[in-house]
Design an enzyme around this catalytic site. Structure first.
Site, short mmCIF file in Angstrom:
data_model
loop_
_atom_site.label_atom_id
_atom_site.label_comp_id
_atom_site.label_asym_id
_atom_site.label_seq_id
_atom_site.Cartn_x
_atom_site.Cartn_y
_atom_site.Cartn_z
N THR A 1 -7.07 3.90 -1.62
CA THR A 1 -6.79 2.48 -1.41
C THR A 1 -7.88 1.54 -1.91
O THR A 1 -7.63 0.65 -2.72
CB THR A 1 -6.52 2.23 0.08
OG1 THR A 1 -5.36 2.97 0.45
CG2 THR A 1 -6.30 0.75 0.36
N ASP B 1 -1.26 0.43 -4.89
CA ASP B 1 -2.54 1.01 -5.24
C ASP B 1 -2.43 2.47 -5.65
O ASP B 1 -3.22 2.97 -6.45
CB ASP B 1 -3.53 0.88 -4.07
CG ASP B 1 -2.92 1.29 -2.73
OD1 ASP B 1 -1.70 1.56 -2.67
OD2 ASP B 1 -3.66 1.32 -1.73
N HIS B 2 -1.43 3.18 -5.12
CA HIS B 2 -1.28 4.61 -5.38
C HIS B 2 0.08 5.04 -4.85
O HIS B 2 0.80 4.24 -4.22
CB HIS B 2 -2.38 5.42 -4.70
CG HIS B 2 -2.52 5.11 -3.23
ND1 HIS B 2 -1.58 5.50 -2.29
CD2 HIS B 2 -3.47 4.43 -2.53
CE1 HIS B 2 -1.93 5.08 -1.10
NE2 HIS B 2 -3.08 4.41 -1.20
N HIS C 1 -2.62 11.15 -0.58
CA HIS C 1 -2.83 10.68 -1.95
C HIS C 1 -4.29 10.93 -2.26
O HIS C 1 -5.05 11.41 -1.42
CB HIS C 1 -2.46 9.21 -2.11
CG HIS C 1 -3.08 8.31 -1.08
ND1 HIS C 1 -4.34 7.76 -1.23
CD2 HIS C 1 -2.61 7.86 0.11
CE1 HIS C 1 -4.61 7.02 -0.17
NE2 HIS C 1 -3.59 7.06 0.67
N ASP D 1 0.83 -1.20 0.00
CA ASP D 1 0.00 0.00 0.00
C ASP D 1 0.87 1.26 0.00
O ASP D 1 1.77 1.41 0.82
CB ASP D 1 -0.89 -0.01 1.25
CG ASP D 1 -2.12 0.86 1.09
OD1 ASP D 1 -1.98 2.01 0.67
OD2 ASP D 1 -3.23 0.38 1.41
N ASN E 1 -12.98 5.55 -0.68
CA ASN E 1 -12.86 4.77 0.56
C ASN E 1 -14.13 4.88 1.39
O ASN E 1 -14.49 3.97 2.13
CB ASN E 1 -11.67 5.25 1.39
CG ASN E 1 -10.33 4.81 0.81
OD1 ASN E 1 -10.25 3.87 0.03
ND2 ASN E 1 -9.28 5.52 1.19
N TYR F 1 -9.41 -9.24 7.17
CA TYR F 1 -8.22 -8.42 7.34
C TYR F 1 -7.91 -8.18 8.82
O TYR F 1 -8.79 -7.79 9.60
CB TYR F 1 -8.37 -7.07 6.64
CG TYR F 1 -7.16 -6.19 6.81
CD1 TYR F 1 -6.00 -6.48 6.12
CD2 TYR F 1 -7.18 -5.10 7.68
CE1 TYR F 1 -4.86 -5.70 6.28
CE2 TYR F 1 -6.05 -4.32 7.84
CZ TYR F 1 -4.90 -4.62 7.14
OH TYR F 1 -3.78 -3.85 7.31
N ASP G 1 2.38 2.87 3.25
CA ASP G 1 1.31 3.87 3.29
C ASP G 1 1.23 4.56 4.66
O ASP G 1 1.14 5.78 4.74
CB ASP G 1 -0.03 3.20 2.96
CG ASP G 1 -1.18 4.20 2.89
OD1 ASP G 1 -1.20 4.99 1.94
OD2 ASP G 1 -2.03 4.19 3.79
#
Length: 424
Positions: free
Chosen positions: A92, A258-259, A361, A56, A113, A177, A213
């Protein structure tokens, strides 16, 4: 009485603290979910293996900037792109699910998100576990669902959407998760999956790491803490590849993010416009985009016109007029989840009524290069010592489907020909 943005923000903080306190009292579930009935068909047992890895916020230049030696060496034996262009918004959940489905966010439904669904009259948030695990929020056909539909087993060591039954299908192996599952345990689990008998062995596996991230947000992309996070990720990927090597299987690795991440103007944030009356409008997100949903359509144009007159350091769009290259306008909004009015700040500005954090981001990827992500790939399916130009992340899906020999059953935004030349 008209609520102010400040009052609204204060209520959101209180709600977040309440949710956090409740979460601390909830036991963490680290159980592996296994469907014991599923088996690979005889034909699928002969197919290749792919592990799709995401770190991430691993910006496109981090590997060389911070000398991620293992990743640089692995990519020399495979493919590396100049960058990978995330879909808008560059955050994300939308981008992980875009990589998994080959669809832009406005097409698969995870438009941010956090967002509001007008039909459900509910808000989706990545922190709301009941929504995250509800398959009705997710469009498209994720790669693990595509595999399972064609009698190829899949496994998820965390990925956006993998906790939900999308199209009433989950992967044969998956976890909810949890950061409580340590990285070494995750790697050991992948090794165990690949050591199973052929009929029970997954051929498609996802693997997610939450850094760099967190470090990028807290300290910024130029910080020593972010450098350490990048090197930690580098070490994790090396350990994973070494563990997989012991199985003797011909596994292909696709490493993405992702970014990216950028530093913002912390001293001069854009205050939330006071013209937004929260009795009339719902504002599910802010920061690098303000998404405004009208409770009454008659209120849209008056607010739009007022915002256009006073806008400074940001652009104001009606949903129908969002630039086409963002794939985020009314004609793209298949699930009617994009705001009626969208405010886009000019980098490095962000919307905030207090001093913002260091790293952000979410900006427009074609305007802010720092939003670009990483793509590397290596293994028996890939050419070696190959460098390619930047490309959009929707194109990962058809490439992985081709390696696995899966038939794409739905219309997608990704094009097979974009990455065709990196395969042997």
């Amino acid at each position: 009485m008209k609520k102010t943005i400040i009052q609204y923000s204060f209520l959101l903080v209180l709600l977040a603290l309440s949710n956090w306190a409740g979460a601390q009292q909830t036991p963490v579930d680290t159980t592996q979910r296994v469907n014991k009935q599923n088996k690979n068909s005889v034909a699928q047992q002969q197919k290749p293996y792919v592990i799709l890895i995401s770190a991430d916020g691993f910006r496109y230049d981090y590997a060389e900037k911070y000398q991620a030696t293992h990743l640089l060496e692995l990519s020399k034996n495979g493919v590396q792109s100049a960058s990978m262009i995330p879909s808008y918004p560059s955050v994300t959940f939308p981008n992980h699910y875009t990589i998994a489905t080959g669809l832009y966010p406005a097409h698969h439904g995870l438009v941010n998100n956090t967002f509001y669904d007008k039909v459900k009259k509910e808000k989706y948030s990545m922190s709301a576990k009941d929504k995250v695990r509800d398959g009705s929020w997710y469009g498209g056909t994720p790669l693990w669902v595509l595999a399972e539909q064609q009698n190829m087993l899949a496994a998820n060591m965390f990925w956006v959407g993998s906790e939900a039954a999308v199209k009433n299908v989950r992967s044969t192996y998956y976890y909810d998760y949890s950061e409580q599952i340590k990285v070494d345990q995750r790697i050991q689990t992948v090794k165990e999956w690949l050591s199973l008998p052929e009929e029970r062995r997954p051929h498609f596996i996802t693997f997610y790491v939450s850094e760099p991230d967190h470090a990028g947000h807290s300290y910024g992309p130029e910080a020593k803490e972010t450098e350490r996070a990048v090197k930690m990720v580098d070490s994790v990927i090396f350990k994973l590849t070494e563990a997989v090597k012991t199985t003797g299987l011909p596994v292909n690795f696709v490493f993405v993010s992702d970014h990216g991440m950028t530093s913002v103007d912390r001293e001069n944030p854009i205050p939330m416009p006071t013209a937004i009356d929260l009795e009339k409008f719902i504002v599910p997100s802010s920061g690098t985009m303000v998404d405004i949903q009208a409770k009454d359509k008659a209120d849209i144009l008056p607010l739009y016109n007022e915002l256009k007159k006073t806008a400074k350091d940001y652009d104001v769009y009606l949903k129908a007029d969002v630039p086409a290259e963002l794939h985020y306008s009314a004609k793209d909004d298949r699930m009617d989840r994009i705001g009626d009015i969208i405010l886009l700040p000019h980098w490095p500005k962000v919307f905030s009524n207090r001093k913002p954090g260091v790293g952000y981001h979410g900006f427009e990827p074609l305007k802010v290069k720092d939003m670009h992500a990483t793509f590397m790939a290596w293994g028996p399916a890939f050419k070696k010592n190959t460098k390619i130009p930047s490309f959009e992340n929707v194109n990962i899906y058809p490439m992985i489907a081709q390696i696995l020999g899966l038939k794409i059953t739905d219309e997608i935004d990704g094009k097979k020909e974009v990455l065709q030349n990196i395969l042997k």
